[in-house]
Design a protein around this motif. Sequence first.
Motif, PDB file in Angstrom:
ATOM      1  N   SER A 247      50.600  19.059  62.880  1.00 44.16           N
ATOM      2  CA  SER A 247      50.490  17.980  61.890  1.00 44.16           C
ATOM      3  C   SER A 247      51.096  18.354  60.539  1.00 44.16           C
ATOM      4  O   SER A 247      51.116  17.538  59.614  1.00 44.16           O
ATOM      5  CB  SER A 247      49.017  17.602  61.670  1.00 44.16           C
ATOM      6  OG  SER A 247      48.427  17.253  62.896  1.00 44.16           O
ATOM      7  N   CYS A 248      51.556  19.581  60.381  1.00 42.01           N
ATOM      8  CA  CYS A 248      52.284  19.943  59.154  1.00 42.01           C
ATOM      9  C   CYS A 248      53.637  19.223  59.189  1.00 42.01           C
ATOM     10  O   CYS A 248      54.190  19.002  60.271  1.00 42.01           O
ATOM     11  CB  CYS A 248      52.532  21.446  59.084  1.00 42.01           C
ATOM     12  SG  CYS A 248      51.046  22.439  58.866  1.00 42.01           S
ATOM     13  N   LYS A 249      54.142  18.890  57.999  1.00 47.79           N
ATOM     14  CA  LYS A 249      55.399  18.133  57.962  1.00 47.79           C
ATOM     15  C   LYS A 249      56.548  18.940  58.569  1.00 47.79           C
ATOM     16  O   LYS A 249      57.368  18.404  59.301  1.00 47.79           O
ATOM     17  CB  LYS A 249      55.723  17.756  56.516  1.00 47.79           C
ATOM     18  CG  LYS A 249      57.001  16.966  56.426  1.00 47.79           C
ATOM     19  CD  LYS A 249      57.173  16.302  55.094  1.00 47.79           C
ATOM     20  CE  LYS A 249      58.378  15.374  55.185  1.00 47.79           C
ATOM     21  NZ  LYS A 249      59.225  15.432  54.020  1.00 47.79           N
ATOM     22  N   GLY A 252      57.403  25.030  62.060  1.00 47.91           N
ATOM     23  CA  GLY A 252      57.440  26.434  61.626  1.00 47.91           C
ATOM     24  C   GLY A 252      56.835  26.627  60.244  1.00 47.91           C
ATOM     25  O   GLY A 252      57.103  27.630  59.589  1.00 47.91           O
ATOM     26  N   CYS A 253      56.066  25.617  59.778  1.00 40.81           N
ATOM     27  CA  CYS A 253      55.414  25.707  58.470  1.00 40.81           C
ATOM     28  C   CYS A 253      54.586  26.991  58.393  1.00 40.81           C
ATOM     29  O   CYS A 253      53.851  27.321  59.322  1.00 40.81           O
ATOM     30  CB  CYS A 253      54.502  24.491  58.276  1.00 40.81           C
ATOM     31  SG  CYS A 253      53.647  24.443  56.691  1.00 40.81           S
ATOM     32  N   GLN A 254      54.727  27.707  57.292  1.00 45.65           N
ATOM     33  CA  GLN A 254      53.979  28.967  57.110  1.00 45.65           C
ATOM     34  C   GLN A 254      52.705  28.732  56.292  1.00 45.65           C
ATOM     35  O   GLN A 254      52.005  29.669  55.939  1.00 45.65           O
ATOM     36  CB  GLN A 254      54.870  30.005  56.424  1.00 45.65           C
ATOM     37  CG  GLN A 254      56.076  30.418  57.264  1.00 45.65           C
ATOM     38  CD  GLN A 254      55.653  31.242  58.469  1.00 45.65           C
ATOM     39  OE1 GLN A 254      55.099  32.315  58.323  1.00 45.65           O
ATOM     40  NE2 GLN A 254      55.892  30.708  59.668  1.00 45.65           N
ATOM     41  N   HIS A 255      52.466  27.466  55.941  1.00 44.86           N
ATOM     42  CA  HIS A 255      51.254  27.078  55.212  1.00 44.86           C
ATOM     43  C   HIS A 255      51.153  27.777  53.856  1.00 44.86           C
ATOM     44  O   HIS A 255      50.076  28.238  53.453  1.00 44.86           O
ATOM     45  CB  HIS A 255      50.008  27.341  56.070  1.00 44.86           C
ATOM     46  CG  HIS A 255      50.238  27.094  57.544  1.00 44.86           C
ATOM     47  ND1 HIS A 255      50.700  25.892  58.032  1.00 44.86           N
ATOM     48  CD2 HIS A 255      50.078  27.902  58.628  1.00 44.86           C
ATOM     49  CE1 HIS A 255      50.825  25.977  59.356  1.00 44.86           C
ATOM     50  NE2 HIS A 255      50.461  27.188  59.731  1.00 44.86           N
ATOM     51  N   LEU A 256      52.285  27.883  53.190  1.00 41.60           N
ATOM     52  CA  LEU A 256      52.309  28.546  51.882  1.00 41.60           C
ATOM     53  C   LEU A 256      52.527  27.510  50.782  1.00 41.60           C
ATOM     54  O   LEU A 256      51.581  26.954  50.253  1.00 41.60           O
ATOM     55  CB  LEU A 256      53.393  29.627  51.857  1.00 41.60           C
ATOM     56  CG  LEU A 256      53.238  30.734  52.913  1.00 41.60           C
ATOM     57  CD1 LEU A 256      54.468  31.616  52.974  1.00 41.60           C
ATOM     58  CD2 LEU A 256      51.988  31.563  52.633  1.00 41.60           C
ATOM     59  N   LYS A 260      53.002  18.719  52.260  1.00 44.63           N
ATOM     60  CA  LYS A 260      52.344  18.063  53.401  1.00 44.63           C
ATOM     61  C   LYS A 260      51.972  19.069  54.494  1.00 44.63           C
ATOM     62  O   LYS A 260      52.305  18.878  55.672  1.00 44.63           O
ATOM     63  CB  LYS A 260      53.220  16.942  53.964  1.00 44.63           C
ATOM     64  CG  LYS A 260      53.503  15.887  52.909  1.00 44.63           C
ATOM     65  CD  LYS A 260      53.773  14.545  53.509  1.00 44.63           C
ATOM     66  CE  LYS A 260      53.821  13.484  52.411  1.00 44.63           C
ATOM     67  NZ  LYS A 260      54.937  12.551  52.551  1.00 44.63           N
ATOM     68  N   CYS A 261      51.296  20.099  54.071  1.00 43.27           N
ATOM     69  CA  CYS A 261      50.840  21.125  55.011  1.00 43.27           C
ATOM     70  C   CYS A 261      49.396  20.814  55.399  1.00 43.27           C
ATOM     71  O   CYS A 261      48.514  20.731  54.552  1.00 43.27           O
ATOM     72  CB  CYS A 261      50.933  22.508  54.365  1.00 43.27           C
ATOM     73  SG  CYS A 261      50.046  23.770  55.290  1.00 43.27           S
ATOM     74  N   GLU A 262      49.175  20.631  56.695  1.00 44.31           N
ATOM     75  CA  GLU A 262      47.857  20.246  57.186  1.00 44.31           C
ATOM     76  C   GLU A 262      46.835  21.378  57.002  1.00 44.31           C
ATOM     77  O   GLU A 262      45.661  21.122  56.733  1.00 44.31           O
ATOM     78  CB  GLU A 262      47.965  19.837  58.665  1.00 44.31           C
ATOM     79  CG  GLU A 262      46.690  19.325  59.289  1.00 44.31           C
ATOM     80  CD  GLU A 262      46.176  18.007  58.683  1.00 44.31           C
ATOM     81  OE1 GLU A 262      46.851  17.415  57.809  1.00 44.31           O
ATOM     82  OE2 GLU A 262      45.075  17.578  59.092  1.00 44.31           O
ATOM     83  N   VAL A 263      47.281  22.596  57.139  1.00 44.97           N
ATOM     84  CA  VAL A 263      46.358  23.731  56.969  1.00 44.97           C
ATOM     85  C   VAL A 263      45.805  23.734  55.546  1.00 44.97           C
ATOM     86  O   VAL A 263      44.592  23.768  55.329  1.00 44.97           O
ATOM     87  CB  VAL A 263      47.047  25.076  57.308  1.00 44.97           C
ATOM     88  CG1 VAL A 263      46.170  26.258  56.905  1.00 44.97           C
ATOM     89  CG2 VAL A 263      47.367  25.146  58.800  1.00 44.97           C
ATOM     90  N   LYS A 264      46.713  23.650  54.563  1.00 42.13           N
ATOM     91  CA  LYS A 264      46.253  23.651  53.162  1.00 42.13           C
ATOM     92  C   LYS A 264      45.385  22.434  52.867  1.00 42.13           C
ATOM     93  O   LYS A 264      44.399  22.517  52.139  1.00 42.13           O
ATOM     94  CB  LYS A 264      47.450  23.726  52.208  1.00 42.13           C
ATOM     95  CG  LYS A 264      47.976  25.148  52.070  1.00 42.13           C
ATOM     96  CD  LYS A 264      48.975  25.262  50.954  1.00 42.13           C
ATOM     97  CE  LYS A 264      50.200  24.420  51.275  1.00 42.13           C
ATOM     98  NZ  LYS A 264      51.140  24.330  50.155  1.00 42.13           N
TER      99      LYS A 264
HETATM  100 ZN   LIG Z   1      51.381  24.093  57.219  1.00 43.88          ZN
END
Ligand SMILES: [Zn+2]
Length: 297
Positions: A247-249, A252-256, A260-264
């Motif tokens: 669900s991150c935009k 390979g999003c590193q959530h940093l 639109k980062c779902e983790v954050k």
């Molecule tokens: Zn993310």
Amino acid sequence: MNKQVEGIIVSSIAGFYDVQTSNGIERTRARGIFRKNKQKPTVGDRVKIQLDEHGMNYLVEVYARTNLIGRPAVANVDQVLLVISAVEPEFSLQLLDRYLTFFSWQKVAVSIYLSKTDLVSAPQLTEIKQNLNYYAQLGYQVVYNWEDFAQNLATIIKPNQIWTLAGQSGAGKSTLINHLKKSLKQKTAAISSSLNRGKHTTRTVQLFRIGHGYLADTPGFSAIDFTPIKINELCNYFVEFKRVSSSCKFRGCQHLKEPKCEVKNLVEKKQIKQSRYDNYLLMRTEIEHGRLPEYLK
Ligand SMILES: [Zn+2]
Ligand SMILES: Nc1nc2c(ncn2[C@@H]2O[C@H](COP(=O)(O)OP(=O)(O)OP(=O)(O)O)[C@@H](O)[C@H]2O)c(=O)[nH]1
């Protein structure tokens, strides 16, 4: 006629390998080919052996391993029983996350056992349990009472699974093994009494039969090094990050700092534990610097 059968190495002593087969334990020697290939048969290895009626059994093949972990090393570990102490050493979410990440990377499932619950006050214990609840919800089995656990072990450990213990030095691994051994005495006696060990041989690690599976009889290991993990893959070993990362935009999003980062987003909503995210960032830094922090050496 020579007969070939399959089994699991349950102990190794002075060049001999004891292999559990469906017909009991056979003592074997390794063929020279293993030395030539620098392949060292290890406790936990699934092997093929050749039975010889004149009493000399040979280990002829070692099958590919799923992993090799611990000191002394055990191969093909399915599950780690991670011992975390409530106190002495202090309960630490950072330490817990390090272990969980490491084992996730090694493709080993983990059950968490909280030791020394008798040494903390009721409010302290409640707080620790609240923290561990988060992990239970992630899917980790959390054990607070070794008696219950020992009673159910034969069904908890699935057929042919190999379990081993891990945890910080002083966490209580040996103590737990001794408890378990005592309560499993009848069931494990078969292996120990069938082998007459020499007095001065060095023992490494032995697998005990529990139900239809195995438990390593030595404490496994305390220090871990996950600096070989590729930094871009680290987030995959945090199970709840991995679950929502689609669900991150960005792929390979590193959530940093990505938008639109779902983790954050979920950290902000307190659905992902803040300490998990903080520990993720700490581990990234550690991998970047390629070294173990002082206190874990
Ligand atoms: Zn993310
Ligand atoms: N009160 C209490 N003491 C415990 C408990 N578990 C372990 N201990 C004590 O904690 C100390 C360390 O326990 P060990 O079992 O030796 O710890 P370990 O994880 O095997 O340690 P290493 O061999 O250094 O890796 C010992 O003095 C144990 O008696 C527990 O549940 N309650």
